[in-house]
Design a protein around this motif. Sequence first.
Motif, PDB file in Angstrom:
ATOM      1  N   TYR A   1       0.030  13.005 -14.612  1.00  0.00           N
ATOM      2  CA  TYR A   1      -0.783  11.863 -15.034  1.00  0.00           C
ATOM      3  C   TYR A   1      -2.190  11.955 -14.454  1.00  0.00           C
ATOM      4  O   TYR A   1      -2.383  12.439 -13.331  1.00  0.00           O
ATOM      5  N   ARG A   2      -3.166  11.471 -15.225  1.00  0.00           N
ATOM      6  CA  ARG A   2      -4.548  11.337 -14.772  1.00  0.00           C
ATOM      7  C   ARG A   2      -4.806   9.852 -14.557  1.00  0.00           C
ATOM      8  O   ARG A   2      -4.520   9.023 -15.424  1.00  0.00           O
ATOM      9  N   HIS A   3      -5.380   9.505 -13.394  1.00  0.00           N
ATOM     10  CA  HIS A   3      -5.575   8.094 -13.063  1.00  0.00           C
ATOM     11  C   HIS A   3      -6.969   7.612 -13.445  1.00  0.00           C
ATOM     12  O   HIS A   3      -7.951   8.338 -13.302  1.00  0.00           O
TER      13      HIS A   3
ATOM     14  N   HIS B   1       0.827  -1.202   0.000  1.00  0.00           N
ATOM     15  CA  HIS B   1       0.000   0.000   0.000  1.00  0.00           C
ATOM     16  C   HIS B   1       0.868   1.261   0.000  1.00  0.00           C
ATOM     17  O   HIS B   1       0.586   2.223  -0.726  1.00  0.00           O
ATOM     18  N   ALA B   2       1.940   1.256   0.805  1.00  0.00           N
ATOM     19  CA  ALA B   2       2.842   2.415   0.837  1.00  0.00           C
ATOM     20  C   ALA B   2       3.482   2.638  -0.534  1.00  0.00           C
ATOM     21  O   ALA B   2       3.629   3.778  -0.989  1.00  0.00           O
ATOM     22  N   LEU B   3       3.847   1.553  -1.203  1.00  0.00           N
ATOM     23  CA  LEU B   3       4.449   1.649  -2.527  1.00  0.00           C
ATOM     24  C   LEU B   3       3.441   2.198  -3.540  1.00  0.00           C
ATOM     25  O   LEU B   3       3.767   3.064  -4.362  1.00  0.00           O
ATOM     26  N   GLU B   4       2.215   1.712  -3.469  1.00  0.00           N
ATOM     27  CA  GLU B   4       1.178   2.175  -4.395  1.00  0.00           C
ATOM     28  C   GLU B   4       0.867   3.660  -4.170  1.00  0.00           C
ATOM     29  O   GLU B   4       0.694   4.422  -5.132  1.00  0.00           O
ATOM     30  N   GLU B   5       0.778   4.073  -2.911  1.00  0.00           N
ATOM     31  CA  GLU B   5       0.526   5.489  -2.618  1.00  0.00           C
ATOM     32  C   GLU B   5       1.652   6.365  -3.154  1.00  0.00           C
ATOM     33  O   GLU B   5       1.404   7.446  -3.704  1.00  0.00           O
ATOM     34  N   TYR B   6       2.877   5.899  -2.974  1.00  0.00           N
ATOM     35  CA  TYR B   6       4.038   6.654  -3.462  1.00  0.00           C
ATOM     36  C   TYR B   6       3.964   6.837  -4.974  1.00  0.00           C
ATOM     37  O   TYR B   6       4.119   7.959  -5.479  1.00  0.00           O
ATOM     38  N   VAL B   7       3.751   5.755  -5.703  1.00  0.00           N
ATOM     39  CA  VAL B   7       3.724   5.831  -7.162  1.00  0.00           C
ATOM     40  C   VAL B   7       2.576   6.712  -7.636  1.00  0.00           C
ATOM     41  O   VAL B   7       2.721   7.517  -8.564  1.00  0.00           O
ATOM     42  N   HIS B   8       1.422   6.571  -7.002  1.00  0.00           N
ATOM     43  CA  HIS B   8       0.261   7.386  -7.377  1.00  0.00           C
ATOM     44  C   HIS B   8       0.586   8.873  -7.249  1.00  0.00           C
ATOM     45  O   HIS B   8       0.276   9.677  -8.141  1.00  0.00           O
ATOM     46  N   GLU B   9       1.246   9.244  -6.146  1.00  0.00           N
ATOM     47  CA  GLU B   9       1.557  10.656  -5.919  1.00  0.00           C
ATOM     48  C   GLU B   9       2.637  11.151  -6.881  1.00  0.00           C
ATOM     49  O   GLU B   9       2.557  12.272  -7.410  1.00  0.00           O
ATOM     50  N   VAL B  10       3.654  10.326  -7.130  1.00  0.00           N
ATOM     51  CA  VAL B  10       4.702  10.706  -8.076  1.00  0.00           C
ATOM     52  C   VAL B  10       4.101  10.941  -9.458  1.00  0.00           C
ATOM     53  O   VAL B  10       4.437  11.917 -10.149  1.00  0.00           O
ATOM     54  N   GLU B  11       3.202  10.064  -9.864  1.00  0.00           N
ATOM     55  CA  GLU B  11       2.562  10.215 -11.176  1.00  0.00           C
ATOM     56  C   GLU B  11       1.667  11.447 -11.213  1.00  0.00           C
ATOM     57  O   GLU B  11       1.656  12.189 -12.206  1.00  0.00           O
ATOM     58  N   ARG B  12       0.924  11.672 -10.147  1.00  0.00           N
ATOM     59  CA  ARG B  12       0.028  12.841 -10.106  1.00  0.00           C
ATOM     60  C   ARG B  12       0.833  14.124 -10.283  1.00  0.00           C
ATOM     61  O   ARG B  12       0.449  15.019 -11.056  1.00  0.00           O
TER      62      ARG B  12
ATOM     63  N   ALA C   1      -2.872   6.878 -16.319  1.00  0.00           N
ATOM     64  CA  ALA C   1      -2.166   5.892 -15.484  1.00  0.00           C
ATOM     65  C   ALA C   1      -3.158   5.047 -14.718  1.00  0.00           C
ATOM     66  O   ALA C   1      -4.268   5.480 -14.389  1.00  0.00           O
ATOM     67  N   GLU C   2      -2.751   3.824 -14.443  1.00  0.00           N
ATOM     68  CA  GLU C   2      -3.587   2.907 -13.661  1.00  0.00           C
ATOM     69  C   GLU C   2      -2.691   1.875 -12.996  1.00  0.00           C
ATOM     70  O   GLU C   2      -1.744   1.369 -13.610  1.00  0.00           O
ATOM     71  N   LEU C   3      -2.982   1.572 -11.752  1.00  0.00           N
ATOM     72  CA  LEU C   3      -2.368   0.424 -11.105  1.00  0.00           C
ATOM     73  C   LEU C   3      -3.425  -0.663 -11.143  1.00  0.00           C
ATOM     74  O   LEU C   3      -4.346  -0.681 -10.340  1.00  0.00           O
TER      75      LEU C   3
END
Length: 411
Positions: A56-58, A41-52, A123-125
């Motif tokens: 990037y639009r998720h 979860h910490a990794l996913e939050e990090y990547v989401h914020e870096v992309e934002r 972007a999408e995880l």
Amino acid sequence: MNATPVHDHRRLGRALDLFDTDPLMGAGLPYWLPDGAAVRHALEEYVHEVERRAGYRHVYSPVLGKRELYEISGHQDHYSDDMFPPMDVGGEQLVLRPSLCPHHALIYRSRPHSYRELPLRLAELGGMYRSERSGVLGGLTRVRAIQLNDAHIFCALDQVADEAGAALELIRRAHADLGIRAARYRLSLPGEGGKYVADPAMWRRAAALLTEALDASGVPYEAAGGEAAFYGPKIDVQVVDRAGRESTLSTVQVDLHQPRRFDLSYVGPDGSRHRPVMVHRAVIGSVERAVAHLIEEHGGAFPAWLAPVQVAVLPLSAAELPPAEALVRRCVDRGLRAALADPAQGTLGARVRAARHAPYQAVIGPREAGADLVALRLRDGRRPAPLPAAEALARIAAVVAGRGGALWADA
């Protein structure tokens, strides 16, 4: 027979209660335990914020699609050996997707676009599924259900090199934050045979664009035939595990094939329709492979911001349990992941050893309990002077928020 490496993620991940498998779930289908889920979860939050922050639009898209979708994309013709068989549902054939790109092409196609919107970064995880052979499955590195940190940049031809270069920079920054060392950069080109889309001019054009991005970035790289995606060349960022095995973690790809297959377009400044280019990129690749590499790279001692338990609270005796429990709650309120090491679990020494992977151990004795102090033990062996609890938690929270590799900064 070679001994199992000390930091083999399959052994260490299970020993640290990060993930496991069960025969009833099936081979190549690991499940995440609470501590592993916290890392993920910490990794996913990090990547989401870096992309934002990178523009990037998720989006979210379903993990199923009609067979026809993958016939259009070319997956059915060029990638079917790695796909699960279609399922007959209500007179239609549905497929577990092997890739997110066809779905993102449809999302782009669902609305008209102008050149003013480009580059459009989606972007999408998301989940995807590969029919891997049982013999190649192992731990988190080769699995059948994959959570991919994927993105597709729809852009004009003259924007491709810049967008590919920006993706490479994003990958370098993320690897620095995660403590990942790239072994090499590979320009992956097509080989012989029917695996690849037959369009030599398209391949030459796409490869030239990636070469331009690599040359501008200044990173050394080497070309390798037979390693491209079926629809286009790619830059593969390779990592090596503790056993010396090499694998691909991050990628940047140029795709001139699917925009044509899906008839994607945008209105140019001349008022006519133009074909966009798709730049595929994955900053950390699959979450599973990224976590496997991080387990081995750090030996379970993750950077403070990724650690499943960031603060282990250790009361000396049962008398200090109430203030220790209160400290755990205060940690949680600060957004920190904390756990109580109850005196019933053993001596202080035994509990310290059990919590050795936590970046911070907060020992609460009679003195600390009476004065609202925290005596910290850092994972690297340092023991700062006892601090007021509020100040100690604020400093830990600041280190975690900075997502660096250091454990402590002097005031």
